[in-house]
Design a protein around this motif. Structure first.
Motif, short mmCIF file in Angstrom:
data_model
loop_
_atom_site.label_atom_id
_atom_site.label_comp_id
_atom_site.label_asym_id
_atom_site.label_seq_id
_atom_site.Cartn_x
_atom_site.Cartn_y
_atom_site.Cartn_z
N ILE A 289 0.83 -1.24 0.00
CA ILE A 289 0.13 0.07 0.07
C ILE A 289 1.03 1.04 0.17
O ILE A 289 1.96 1.10 0.73
CB ILE A 289 -1.01 -0.02 1.21
N VAL A 290 0.49 2.21 -0.94
CA VAL A 290 1.59 3.21 -1.02
C VAL A 290 0.55 4.34 -1.80
O VAL A 290 -0.33 4.39 -2.39
CB VAL A 290 2.62 3.01 -1.67
N GLY A 291 1.20 5.84 -1.36
CA GLY A 291 0.63 6.93 -2.04
C GLY A 291 1.51 7.26 -3.43
O GLY A 291 2.85 7.11 -3.33
N SER A 292 1.16 7.61 -4.36
CA SER A 292 1.77 7.90 -5.57
C SER A 292 2.87 9.27 -5.39
O SER A 292 3.65 9.18 -6.20
CB SER A 292 0.92 8.09 -6.89
N GLN A 293 2.64 9.99 -4.32
CA GLN A 293 3.44 11.25 -4.14
C GLN A 293 4.33 10.76 -3.08
O GLN A 293 4.57 11.84 -2.28
CB GLN A 293 2.68 12.45 -4.18
N ASP A 294 4.48 9.68 -2.64
CA ASP A 294 5.11 9.41 -1.39
C ASP A 294 6.77 9.78 -1.54
O ASP A 294 7.62 9.04 -2.23
CB ASP A 294 5.21 7.89 -0.95
N ARG A 295 7.19 10.89 -1.10
CA ARG A 295 8.55 11.32 -1.21
C ARG A 295 9.62 11.11 -0.08
O ARG A 295 10.64 11.27 -0.26
CB ARG A 295 8.61 12.92 -1.65
N VAL A 296 9.05 10.06 0.59
CA VAL A 296 9.91 9.74 1.54
C VAL A 296 10.45 8.18 1.21
O VAL A 296 11.57 8.25 1.32
CB VAL A 296 9.17 9.41 3.05
#
Length: 440
Positions: A289-296
């Motif tokens: 599970i992830v966000g498409s703008q996960d910059r971490v």
């Protein structure tokens, strides 16, 4: 590992104020949540314990040589209860920007000390992110307990992530896989020994769920091969366990049926965390599970890369389009809304937090039921979905603000369990083993 480097229904009444705390508990989903986010049939109990592993190495956050000491982990245990109680209020803290802890309360549905329900329930190890605590994932721990799981959530005691140094992360990087493997084994041992609420846990049906640093930890504890570069980065604590080292095969939880990895890192700065082909060693089914703008932790390359590389098992990828890294903690408590730093622990810039939590709960519920409880009926909630949630047709659904759930194929190609007007902004993908044979 939140902010990496630079940064059922449980019945009864709550503690003061009566009724308000339980009504606001994060584990209770809203009216616009997908179908499987609803609480299960069991009331919820909660207990605290301490697991001790003697003589463990731990890298200090100042970069000095590791110390040897007994590793004492406080664990929170959520479990199906025999009867409802009055709920609870969790009290915990996260480090502020100046590293000092900022305290807050979380309303809970679980009641301390109530009797465990009769039966044998799958065991879940729930691993929080860097500098987090188990309480900030109570939304999932309580919800899963209401559905017939015993959930063990260790408090890893990380140094403040606000130190912003790689040296301060050496401890969590080293210990997360080791701690998860130990906690799982100790919980399984206590289950077999009939110890407290863990007596109701089935050690042969174990699943791992982790967020961020915990997501890294559960992949490693599922058999993912660690990069040799982690040997110096963890000041040799992981030296025996990296790919090619003598004890690498020991980092694997027994009785493992499934893994949920939320926003796990693939690389930290210039430090790779996984050996070449490291994900091919994981044979249990995985839900990423992830966000498409996960910059971490990154998306592509990043979590999507790990999803593609886990080629020896059936795996799923739920993507929240435009979401960032803070997807798996509760919504910000009032005391954590006064500074940007504090609020940024919890809230996403685009998505409502209660929505993120509800959708994750829905998919995690379906995935664990399918692969841990062998509930074949739940496969329809995760298999055969359209990739883009925005697509799909339900010709016979009433128009307007219709609260009914899509029945799935063949009547509807809207994702099964979602309300027609509440299904936008996501993608869901499935990949099968390259050889067509799962778990080999």
């Amino acid at each position: 590992m939140t902010r990496w480097i630079t940064t059922v229904a449980a019945a009864g009444r709550a503690l003061a104020p009566i009724g308000a705390a339980m009504a606001d508990a994060p584990a209770r989903s809203g009216v616009d949540a997908p179908e499987l986010a609803a609480l299960g049939a069991y009331p919820i109990g909660v207990a605290d314990a301490t697991f001790v592993q003697p003589g463990q190495l731990y890298p200090l956050p100042d970069g000095s040589e590791p110390v040897v000491a007994d590793r004492r982990l406080a664990v929170k245990i959520w479990y199906p209860a025999a009867a409802a109680g009055g709920g609870t209020t969790y009290r915990t803290a996260l480090p502020g920007e100046d590293t000092k802890p900022v305290a807050f309360d979380i309303p809970g549905l679980a009641t301390p000390g109530v009797r465990v329900a009769a039966g044998r329930f799958p065991l879940i190890i729930l691993a929080h992110g860097g500098s987090n605590t188990p309480e900030v994932m109570s939304w999932l721990g309580e919800n899963l307990a209401s559905k017939g799981y015993v959930v063990v959530a260790p408090a890893f005691g990380d140094p403040p992530i606000s130190l912003r140094t790689l040296a301060s992360m050496a401890g969590p990087l080293a210990r997360r896989p080791l701690d998860i493997v130990f906690v799982a084994a100790e919980a399984q041992r206590r289950a077999r020994a009939g110890d407290g609420p863990l007596a109701a846990a089935d050690p042969d049906r174990t699943a791992l769920v982790g967020y961020s640093m915990g997501g890294y930890g559960v992949l490693a504890a599922a058999g993912g091969r660690l990069a040799p570069q982690l040997e110096p980065a963890t000041r040799r604590v992981l030296a025996p366990f990296v790919a090619g080292a003598p004890r690498a095969g020991e980092l694997k939880v027994a009785g493992l049926k499934a893994v949920v990895s939320i926003a796990p890192p693939r690389i930290l700065g210039n430090l790779p965390l996984w050996a070449d082909g490291g994900m091919t060693s994981v044979t249990a089914p995985i839900l990423f599970i992830v966000g498409s703008q996960d910059r971490v932790v990154g998306y592509d390359p990043g979590v999507r890369t790990l999803f593609s590389e886990a080629s020896r098992t059936r795996r799923y990828l739920l993507t929240f389009r435009e979401a960032a890294h803070s997807i798996a903690l509760i919504g910000a408590p009032a005391s954590m809304t006064h500074t940007f730093w504090d609020k940024d622990w919890f809230e996403d810039g685009v998505w409502r937090k209660d929505r993120l939590i509800a959708i994750q709960t829905h998919f995690i519920t379906a995935f664990l039921a399918r692969y841990v409880k062998d509930d074949a009926a739940k496969a329809a909630y995760i298999d055969g979905l359209t990739t883009d949630s925005d697509t799909g047709v339900w010709a016979t659904a009433p128009a307007g603000r219709y609260a009914g759930y899509s029945p799935g194929a063949p009547a509807s190609t809207i994702w099964k369990g979602f309300q027609p007007s509440k299904r936008a902004g996501m993608s869901f993908e499935v990949q099968t083993p390259a050889n067509g044979r799962e778990g080999e």
